[in-house]
Design a protein around this motif. Structure first.
Motif, PDB file in Angstrom:
ATOM      1  N   ASN A   1     -11.500  12.164  -1.903  1.00  0.00           N
ATOM      2  CA  ASN A   1     -12.508  12.364  -2.954  1.00  0.00           C
ATOM      3  C   ASN A   1     -12.741  13.841  -3.207  1.00  0.00           C
TER       4      ASN A   1
ATOM      5  N   GLU B   1      -9.809  15.260  -5.203  1.00  0.00           N
ATOM      6  CA  GLU B   1      -9.855  14.836  -6.606  1.00  0.00           C
ATOM      7  C   GLU B   1     -10.865  15.660  -7.395  1.00  0.00           C
TER       8      GLU B   1
ATOM      9  N   ASP C   1     -11.216   8.900   3.144  1.00  0.00           N
ATOM     10  CA  ASP C   1     -11.668   8.869   1.753  1.00  0.00           C
ATOM     11  C   ASP C   1     -12.438  10.122   1.369  1.00  0.00           C
TER      12      ASP C   1
END
Length: 74
Positions: free
Chosen positions: A6, A9, A2
């Motif tokens: 993240n 993004e 993750d």
């Protein structure tokens, strides 16, 4: 994991960068990608946004689209 997703993004949004992602993880593709090339045996078999591909193939998510496109009987 993750953390990497993240980071990508945030980086993409802040830098307005294009990122080329090769993945079999369709949840990740659906989350991170605005444009998708679906390939099977090195051949492009469909392309478009995740939303467009899901609607076009009448599926609930990109995982189902991938299964539909790559598990056709020949």
């Amino acid at each position: 994991g993750d953390f990497v997703r993240n980071f990508l993004e945030v980086y993409q949004k802040e830098m307005e960068a294009s990122i080329l992602l090769a993945s079999h993880n369709m949840t990740e593709v659906e989350r991170l990608c605005s444009s998708v090339l679906m390939m099977n045996n090195g051949v492009i078999i469909d392309q478009g946004s995740p939303k467009m591909l899901i609607e076009k193939h009448g599926r609930k998510n990109m995982e189902e689209v991938l299964l539909k496109l790559t598990r056709k009987k020949i």
